[in-house]
Scaffold this motif. Structure first.
Motif, short mmCIF file in Angstrom:
data_model
loop_
_atom_site.label_atom_id
_atom_site.label_comp_id
_atom_site.label_asym_id
_atom_site.label_seq_id
_atom_site.Cartn_x
_atom_site.Cartn_y
_atom_site.Cartn_z
N ASP A 181 0.81 -1.21 0.00
CA ASP A 181 0.00 0.00 0.00
C ASP A 181 0.85 1.27 0.00
O ASP A 181 0.94 1.96 -0.99
N THR A 182 1.46 1.60 1.12
CA THR A 182 2.37 2.74 1.18
C THR A 182 3.66 2.31 1.84
O THR A 182 3.69 1.34 2.60
N LEU A 221 3.45 6.01 -2.61
CA LEU A 221 2.15 5.37 -2.83
C LEU A 221 2.31 4.12 -3.72
O LEU A 221 1.97 4.10 -4.90
N SER A 235 0.67 1.49 -3.69
CA SER A 235 -0.61 0.93 -4.15
C SER A 235 -0.95 1.36 -5.58
O SER A 235 -1.75 0.70 -6.25
N GLU A 236 -0.35 2.42 -6.07
CA GLU A 236 -0.61 2.90 -7.43
C GLU A 236 0.27 2.21 -8.47
O GLU A 236 0.10 2.43 -9.67
N VAL A 295 5.81 7.07 -9.78
CA VAL A 295 5.13 6.83 -8.51
C VAL A 295 5.04 8.14 -7.75
O VAL A 295 5.95 8.97 -7.81
N ARG A 296 3.91 8.33 -7.06
CA ARG A 296 3.74 9.56 -6.28
C ARG A 296 4.36 9.41 -4.90
O ARG A 296 4.30 8.34 -4.29
#
Length: 105
Positions: free
Chosen positions: A25-26, A49, A51-52, A66-67
């Motif tokens: 997830d994070t 993040l 999860s993205e 990725v953020r």
């Protein structure tokens, strides 16, 4: 929420990186920016993040986009620029990255 978008290459276990995949997830750790005098005195706590990202991130993987969120976004995002390089730290350097986007909203 203000964030940066980054390209990150995680070191393989043989290179001294993590021995396990990142949480799904994070993932939180300090980030150290290079070549930005206003940010180079210490690390900044970030949340990546994961999860993205469509696939689990293993040691040795490169994530193209990725953020990253920061606990002190006003301090970091006012100084960081596109192309800024950084390292991720987890008791040792575990990854190298580059800022490829900045979202101030």
């Amino acid at each position: 929420m203000p964030n940066i978008v980054a390209k990150i290459r995680f070191l393989s276990t043989a290179e001294g990186g993590r021995s396990q995949a990142l949480p799904s997830d994070t993932f939180g750790c300090p980030v150290f920016f290079e070549g930005i005098p206003e940010l180079s005195s210490h690390g900044y706590d970030c949340r990546i993040l994961i999860s993205e990202v469509p696939e689990p991130v293993q040691p040795g993987d490169e994530v193209e986009k990725v953020r990253m969120l920061f606990l002190s976004p006003d301090e970091v995002l006012t100084q960081v620029r596109l192309g800024a390089r950084f390292t991720l730290w987890e008791g040792k350097t575990i990854a190298y990255g580059e800022v490829i986007g900045i979202d101030m909203e």
